[in-house]
Design an enzyme around this catalytic site. Sequence first.
Site, mmCIF file in Angstrom:
data_model
loop_
_atom_site.group_PDB
_atom_site.id
_atom_site.type_symbol
_atom_site.label_atom_id
_atom_site.label_comp_id
_atom_site.label_asym_id
_atom_site.label_seq_id
_atom_site.Cartn_x
_atom_site.Cartn_y
_atom_site.Cartn_z
ATOM 1 N N GLY A 163 0.784 -1.228 0.000
ATOM 2 C CA GLY A 163 0.000 0.000 0.000
ATOM 3 C C GLY A 163 0.816 1.278 0.000
ATOM 4 C CG ASN A 289 -0.464 -6.992 -2.504
ATOM 5 O OD1 ASN A 289 0.426 -6.777 -1.687
ATOM 6 N ND2 ASN A 289 -0.575 -6.322 -3.628
ATOM 7 N NE ARG A 291 -3.199 -6.174 1.120
ATOM 8 C CZ ARG A 291 -3.100 -5.366 0.075
ATOM 9 N NH1 ARG A 291 -4.141 -5.165 -0.690
ATOM 10 N NH2 ARG A 291 -1.970 -4.762 -0.227
#
Lengths: 445, 150
Positions: A163, A289, A291
């Site tokens: 992020g 990632n 998620r």
Amino acid sequence: MTIHRLFIANRGEIALRVIRTARRMGITTVLGVSEADRTSLPTREADEAVLIGPAPSSESYLSIPRVVEAASKAGCDAVHPGYGFLSENAAFARAVAAAGMVFVGPAPETLDKMGDKLEACALALAAGLPVLPGGEVASRGDLHARATETGYPLLLKAVAGGGGRGMRRVDAPGELEAAYDLASAEAEVAFGNGAVYAERFVARGRHVEVQILGDGTSAIHLGTRDCSIQRRFQKLVEEAPAPNLPDVARNGLEQAAVRLARHMNYRGAGTAEFLVDAENFSFYFLELNARIQVEHPVTEAVTGVDLVEQQLLIAMGKQLSLTQDMVRPFGHAIEVRINAEDPDADFRPHPGRVTRAAWPAGEGIRVDSHIASGGEVPPYYDSLIGKLIAIGASREEALTRLSRALGALKIEGLPTTASLHRTIAADPRFAAGGVDSHFLPGILP
Amino acid sequence: MSDTDLPLSPEDVAEIAAILENSPFREIDIATGRFRLRVAKGDGSDAGVTQEWQWAGAGGEVAAVVASAFADDPDAVAAPLPGTFYHAPSPGAPPFVAVGDKVGPDSVIGIVETMKLMNPVHAGRAGTVAEVLAPNATMVAKGQPLIRLS
């Protein structure tokens, strides 16, 4: 097993997003909220809400004992972590399991590996994927030695990162130490781990990622997303599929992502991120990632697959009900992130109250937002107030709908990135498709 | 928390918008005990439709730190945005500046963490640090004096 009571360990639009799918599946939702989110829209929309702690995330959304205790006390049988916060924290996943609940996400061992960006690259190499030169900066004294290996410009990244937190671009040796201190401090605050690594920076790169789903045995991909328009290494615009990518490159990326997922017996939804050379379309694995991603709606729009539902089904131990042949992407979708930031002042975050929020609506428009008129944007969390997704049978139609929607959108009370998105949507280079990471800096004041 | 009072899904809103777009009406206004939803056409022939939600009870409580009026001290370096003020780049590290330090316009005097981002605060002018006004790791409002220069 079947999930009956789902604890949502997150806030904002993604909490609302998870509530919607859970409700449709007949699952009761319990939302853990901080004091700053007591009156938030997700708090009202969840079937139940429980207070987990004070406003600062370190004492609420990032506190493993508090979140696990709240979920356990509420009698939940599963925990959905959303994105950010504890979503990729292996210790959290283990604590959830130890308390007798199901963690909606990959196995803790997978999170361990993917959470360490260096280990993730080593694993990708083992699976036969290309990676960029670089390595960990063990100490401040190690900095210049690493920089010699990567050359300038380079990127400093948080080992535990994601992020854009703890990430800095460094153009010259004189900037190295100051950038390292800031990156490390940011990483410490965001992930509780200040470790940083250095990586070669590719000048004309596109950021293309591949959505994957795995059940621990088989794995499939749901196509590409292009996220090349970023500021401070945070995505602002995402679209599916990645435009103007030769078929051979697209297939290469998708197959590489599936190869990695199979190599590690991946279980859950995930995203393999790649840096693609904008000129010759060669690509390098960046990270996986583990998620749900902020930009998942563009993939949902073109595939018709509800990714949160897939996550929940996989967490219940079900085999993938989709095969690769069943995934037939159609059309095009573009998402823009509406953040409470001032694009004319270096994207300075701007917490406060949204006095009026008139979000677009209509055919080919999806809005995922937790902010309505009178909604409060607290200073403790990130600045995303909503995602506007425009969908069309072609990229051209999606872009026309996006422009029209941006024209109608009205957020009053604080500055947002909407004005910048209007500029982007009107730019002929963006309309042509396939801009690289230089595009955004080139249009900023 | 939800109840059964007219739940409207995003699909329902899309349908309302479609009905409106194909009608001569300009807007549809729905009010219940829980919320008010206004779906409206924009101005002009090709303006898009918007959805505007207002929730009962929303907007009462202000959780954010609200900037209050601060005495206009020309020697103060003020917080450029609200957030948590840090004296040092990391816990345990020496502070960016201490009383008596000389600073230039570009000198970093501290960090304000807002929305998970570390924003360096620059002195903005040359001077000597006379006083550190805001304690370490405390919430500061936009415009709040952080240090005073002489």
